[in-house]
Scaffold this motif. Structure first.
Motif, short mmCIF file in Angstrom:
data_model
loop_
_atom_site.label_atom_id
_atom_site.label_comp_id
_atom_site.label_asym_id
_atom_site.label_seq_id
_atom_site.Cartn_x
_atom_site.Cartn_y
_atom_site.Cartn_z
N HIS A 124 0.83 -1.21 0.00
CA HIS A 124 0.00 0.00 0.00
C HIS A 124 0.87 1.26 0.00
N LEU B 263 -2.34 -3.40 -3.28
CA LEU B 263 -3.66 -3.15 -2.69
C LEU B 263 -4.52 -2.31 -3.62
N PHE B 264 -3.92 -1.27 -4.20
CA PHE B 264 -4.69 -0.37 -5.05
C PHE B 264 -4.97 -0.99 -6.42
N LEU C 185 -7.99 -3.08 -5.71
CA LEU C 185 -9.20 -2.28 -5.51
C LEU C 185 -9.68 -1.67 -6.83
N GLU D 171 -13.27 -2.84 -7.40
CA GLU D 171 -14.14 -1.95 -6.64
C GLU D 171 -15.60 -2.12 -7.04
N THR E 63 -10.89 -4.20 8.12
CA THR E 63 -9.58 -3.80 7.61
C THR E 63 -8.65 -3.33 8.72
N THR F 259 -3.76 -0.45 6.70
CA THR F 259 -4.37 -0.74 5.39
C THR F 259 -5.61 0.11 5.18
N ILE G 165 -6.33 3.02 2.23
CA ILE G 165 -7.51 3.03 1.35
C ILE G 165 -8.22 4.38 1.46
N SER H 68 -6.46 7.04 -0.43
CA SER H 68 -6.49 6.87 -1.90
C SER H 68 -7.78 7.35 -2.52
N LEU I 90 -16.78 -0.82 4.68
CA LEU I 90 -15.37 -0.70 5.04
C LEU I 90 -15.26 -0.35 6.53
#
Length: 291
Positions: free
Chosen positions: A12, A19-20, A23, A27, A39, A43, A47, A50, A59
Motif C-alpha cells: 500500500h 492493494l490499489f 481495488l 471496486e 480492515t 491498510t 484506502i 487513496s 469498510l
C-alpha cells in the motif's frame, strides 16, 4: 459477506501498489456484492487516503497490527458467536520478504482459514479471482476484465496434497475431471501425481500420456521445482490441499512455494483447502456457461 483485509507496507506504499491494483480492478464487484471488509488500521488508512471505496458502508477499521488488529481477524475467522463479527475468509497481501508475514498472527490467520474451509487470499490474482467467483455465485454476469484469470486452456495448474489430504485431492479431481482437463498442463509432486495419472487413465486418458507431469515428492524438492515454475510465470494456478494439523518435516519447502506465489502476486492464484477449491470449480463451470 465479510472478509478480513490486511496488506504489508509494500503493498500500500505508492499509487500502483498491489492493494490499489486490486481495488481498482474489483471496486465495482465489491460494491455490487455489498462486501464488508474488516480492515487492519494501516491498510484502512491507505484506502481512505487513496479515495477508493469512498463512502462504502462495508469498510470497517480495525486497530493497527501492532495493537492487535491482525489477531482480532484470526478470532473472527474462528467465530465469536456474533454474526456481524464472523468472517467468511481473509485477504492478506503478503510481502514475501517482510518478516511480519511469519509472525504468529499471520501464520494463525492462514491456518484458521484452512481449518475452517474459508478462503485465505494472499495474492492480487487470488483476491480478484475470489471476487469474480462470488459475483458468479450471486448470479451476476461475468466480468470481461477477469477473463485472463479463466483462460485455462493456456495455463498450467499445480495440484499438491499432503499425505492425509491425498484422498480428498483424488476425489476432487474425479469430480471435476473435465474442468481440470481444460488446463493446458497439470503438474504435481511425486505420489500425488502418480495417483492422479492412474485416475486419469481409468477415465480414458491415453495410457501413453501423463495427465499430470510429475515432479519430485515434496520432501525431495518437488515443492521447490513447482515454485520455480511459478516464479517464471509458467504456472498460474495452484490447488494445495494442506493438512494444518500435522507437523511438516519439509516446512521450508512448503514456505518456498507459498512465497513464490506471493512474489508474483498479480499472476498466481492459490487455493489451500478442499472447500475453497470446490467453490471455485462450481463457479468456474457456471461462468463458462454464461460466456
Amino acid at each position: 459477506m465479510r472478509l478480513g483485509l490486511a496488506a504489508n507496507r509494500l503493498h500500500h506504499f505508492g499509487e500502483d501498489a498491489a492493494l490499489f491494483r486490486w481495488l481498482r480492478a474489483c471496486e465495482g464487484g465489491i460494491r455490487e456484492l455489498g462486501l464488508h471488509l474488516h480492515t487492519v488500521g494501516r491498510t484502512f488508512d491507505a484506502i481512505a487516503a487513496s479515495g477508493l471505496l469512498a463512502d462504502h458502508a462495508g469498510l470497517r477499521r480495525y486497530p493497527y497490527g501492532r495493537e492487535g488488529g491482525l489477531m482480532k481477524l484470526v478470532a473472527e475467522v474462528v467465530g465469536l458467536g456474533e454474526p456481524e463479527r464472523t468472517l467468511d475468509g481473509a485477504i492478506y497481501l503478503i510481502d514475501p520478504v517482510d518478516p511480519s508475514s511469519t509472525f504468529p498472527e499471520a501464520v494463525a490467520l492462514k491456518r484458521q482459514c484452512v481449518i475452517h474451509g474459508k478462503p485465505f487470499l494472499a495474492t492480487v490474482a487470488s483476491a480478484c479471482d475470489w471476487i469474480e467467483m462470488t459475483r458468479v455465485d450471486a448470479g451476476l454476469a461475468p466480468d470481461p476484465a477477469a477473463d485472463r484469470l479463466h483462460a485455462f486452456e493456456s495455463q498450467t495448474l499445480a495440484l499438491i496434497a499432503h499425505d492425509a489430504m491425498k484422498p480428498q485431492m483424488l476425489a476432487y479431481a474425479a469430480e471435476h475431471f473435465d474442468l481440470l482437463s481444460r488446463f493446458a498442463r497439470r503438474v504435481a509432486t511425486g505420489t500425488t501425481g502418480q495417483r492422479l495419472n492412474e485416475l486419469a487413465w481409468s477415465r480414458g486418458w491415453p495410457q501413453d500420456q501423463a495427465w499430470a507431469h510429475r515432479y519430485e515428492s515434496g520432501p525431495m524438492g518437488g515443492d521447490a521445482q513447482i515454485a520455480d515454475l511459478v516464479l517464471e510465470r509458467r504456472c498460474q494456478r495452484a490447488i494445495f490441499f494442506e493438512d494444518p494439523h500435522v507437523a511438516r518435516q519439509h516446512e521450508a519447502d512448503i514456505q518456498l512455494l507459498e512465497r513464490a506465489v506471493t512474489t508474483v502476486t498479480d499472476d498466481a492464484v492459490c487455493m489451500t483447502s478442499p472447500a475453497v477449491a470446490q467453490r471455485w470449480a462450481t463457479a468456474a463451470v457456471a461462468r463458462a456457461r454464461r460466456r
